[in-house]
Design a protein around this motif. Structure first.
Motif, PDB file in Angstrom:
ATOM      1  N   PRO A 147       0.837  -1.143  -0.131  1.00 34.60           N
ATOM      2  CA  PRO A 147       0.048  -0.073   0.195  1.00 34.60           C
ATOM      3  C   PRO A 147       0.833   1.170   0.005  1.00 34.60           C
ATOM      4  O   PRO A 147       1.989   1.225   0.200  1.00 34.60           O
ATOM      5  CB  PRO A 147      -0.728   0.049   1.635  1.00 34.60           C
ATOM      6  N   ALA A 148       0.101   2.486  -0.381  1.00 40.04           N
ATOM      7  CA  ALA A 148       0.909   3.681  -0.415  1.00 40.04           C
ATOM      8  C   ALA A 148       0.068   4.784  -0.181  1.00 40.04           C
ATOM      9  O   ALA A 148      -1.319   4.644  -0.435  1.00 40.04           O
ATOM     10  CB  ALA A 148       1.826   4.065  -1.769  1.00 40.04           C
ATOM     11  N   ARG A 149       0.248   5.712   0.402  1.00 37.16           N
ATOM     12  CA  ARG A 149      -0.598   7.019   0.751  1.00 37.16           C
ATOM     13  C   ARG A 149      -1.375   7.475  -0.571  1.00 37.16           C
ATOM     14  O   ARG A 149      -2.372   8.053  -0.507  1.00 37.16           O
ATOM     15  CB  ARG A 149       0.054   8.127   1.417  1.00 37.16           C
ATOM     16  N   GLU A 150      -0.414   7.381  -1.607  1.00 40.57           N
ATOM     17  CA  GLU A 150      -1.027   7.753  -3.043  1.00 40.57           C
ATOM     18  C   GLU A 150      -2.320   6.978  -3.350  1.00 40.57           C
ATOM     19  O   GLU A 150      -3.221   7.671  -4.013  1.00 40.57           O
ATOM     20  CB  GLU A 150       0.032   8.022  -3.788  1.00 40.57           C
ATOM     21  N   HIS A 151      -2.259   5.773  -2.980  1.00 42.96           N
ATOM     22  CA  HIS A 151      -3.601   5.090  -3.242  1.00 42.96           C
ATOM     23  C   HIS A 151      -4.971   5.606  -2.696  1.00 42.96           C
ATOM     24  O   HIS A 151      -5.732   5.207  -3.200  1.00 42.96           O
ATOM     25  CB  HIS A 151      -3.352   3.560  -2.786  1.00 42.96           C
ATOM     26  N   LEU A 152      -4.763   6.172  -1.504  1.00 41.71           N
ATOM     27  CA  LEU A 152      -5.662   6.681  -0.787  1.00 41.71           C
ATOM     28  C   LEU A 152      -6.619   7.818  -1.435  1.00 41.71           C
ATOM     29  O   LEU A 152      -7.833   7.749  -1.233  1.00 41.71           O
ATOM     30  CB  LEU A 152      -5.420   7.077   0.525  1.00 41.71           C
ATOM     31  N   VAL A 153      -6.107   8.587  -2.149  1.00 41.23           N
ATOM     32  CA  VAL A 153      -6.655   9.747  -2.543  1.00 41.23           C
ATOM     33  C   VAL A 153      -7.916   9.122  -3.735  1.00 41.23           C
ATOM     34  O   VAL A 153      -9.120   9.749  -3.502  1.00 41.23           O
ATOM     35  CB  VAL A 153      -5.863  10.700  -3.404  1.00 41.23           C
ATOM     36  N   PRO A 154      -7.702   8.271  -4.526  1.00 38.41           N
ATOM     37  CA  PRO A 154      -8.716   8.002  -5.411  1.00 38.41           C
ATOM     38  C   PRO A 154      -9.916   7.128  -4.728  1.00 38.41           C
ATOM     39  O   PRO A 154     -11.182   7.269  -5.211  1.00 38.41           O
ATOM     40  CB  PRO A 154      -8.117   6.749  -6.391  1.00 38.41           C
ATOM     41  N   VAL A 155      -9.540   6.722  -3.466  1.00 39.69           N
ATOM     42  CA  VAL A 155     -10.680   5.882  -2.568  1.00 39.69           C
ATOM     43  C   VAL A 155     -11.475   7.160  -2.251  1.00 39.69           C
ATOM     44  O   VAL A 155     -12.655   6.952  -2.102  1.00 39.69           O
ATOM     45  CB  VAL A 155     -10.043   5.250  -1.504  1.00 39.69           C
ATOM     46  N   GLY A 156     -10.855   8.342  -1.752  1.00 50.44           N
ATOM     47  CA  GLY A 156     -11.621   9.467  -1.170  1.00 50.44           C
ATOM     48  C   GLY A 156     -12.514   9.925  -2.375  1.00 50.44           C
ATOM     49  O   GLY A 156     -13.587  10.394  -2.037  1.00 50.44           O
ATOM     50  N   LEU A 157     -12.026  10.144  -3.455  1.00 51.55           N
ATOM     51  CA  LEU A 157     -12.693  10.774  -4.673  1.00 51.55           C
ATOM     52  C   LEU A 157     -13.918   9.928  -4.976  1.00 51.55           C
ATOM     53  O   LEU A 157     -14.734  10.408  -5.198  1.00 51.55           O
ATOM     54  CB  LEU A 157     -11.692  10.878  -5.900  1.00 51.55           C
TER      55      LEU A 157
END
Length: 230
Positions: A147-157
């Motif tokens: 996992p990486a923090r960058e992966h979380l933004v699309p989840v939020g969007l």
């Protein structure tokens, strides 16, 4: 407009309660020699931190070992956060959240490396309800391995789009955080970032990391609000 807040050293401070709790949990389950020295915590995802702690202590990062450490961490953290004054909102946070709450066209969210249960414990200990953020993305919700923090933004969007009934325009999404990791995850998806120097990184560090804007803290409510809504 979607505003995604980090938790530790952005919304709240717990005086390193998380590190203390992980250290204690490791000693409880793996012996008194368990150490947190040499492991990077700031701005990182809890699943990665747990794995790094196990490797640092010559333990296999198996699901069983990670589960034992996570359970112990939750119990230890709850006990530590029960100490009066251990958790507090960072400067300006409560006023800013009050100014943003219920504002038409603004959706508040969390984007954090914390596990859901322990992240909620921290927020509530500082007087902030997680439910006040309709979009919540936690550190164990990356759809990728590793996992990486960058992966979380699309989840939020995606969660915002479901909530609002229309896609989010990345240019109208702001990530607020205290580390270069927060800045990088926003930049990776064309979002704005507001960096706050309330953690271990200075304002200059955060500006050099590419933050759209950087402030010492969130105490200038009017100025921060104006920038967010511009």
């Amino acid at each position: 407009m979607l505003i995604l807040f980090d938790i530790d050293a952005t919304l709240i401070t717990t005086q390193r309660a998380g590190i203390e709790a992980l250290h204690g949990a490791g000693q409880d389950h793996f012996g008194p020699g368990f150490t947190t020295e040499g492991v990077d915590f700031a701005g990182r995802l809890d699943p990665l931190i747990l794995a790094d702690l196990l490797v640092r202590n010559a333990l296999e990062p198996t699901p069983a070992n990670r589960g034992v450490l996570r359970d112990g961490y939750r119990r230890r953290l709850a006990s530590i956060l029960a100490e009066p004054g251990r958790a507090n909102a960072c400067p300006g946070v409560m006023d800013l959240l009050a100014a943003l709450a219920g504002r038409p066209g603004v959706t508040l969210g969390l984007l954090t490396g914390n596990f859901p249960d322990t992240g909620a414990l921290k927020l509530r200990a500082a007087g902030i309800e997680p439910e006040g953020f309709p979009v919540r993305v936690w550190g164990d919700e990356s759809p990728h391995d590793p996992p990486a923090r960058e992966h979380l933004v699309p989840v939020g969007l995606e969660r915002y789009a479901t909530l609002a009934g229309s896609p989010a325009d990345p240019a109208r999404v702001t990530v607020i955080g205290d580390t270069p990791h927060d800045v990088a995850c926003a930049r990776a998806h064309g979002c704005r970032s507001l960096a706050v120097a309330t953690g271990m990184y200075s304002r200059l560090d955060l500006e050099r990391a590419g933050a759209t804007a950087a402030v010492e803290n969130l105490s200038s409510t009017g100025e921060v609000l104006g920038w967010l809504l511009d």
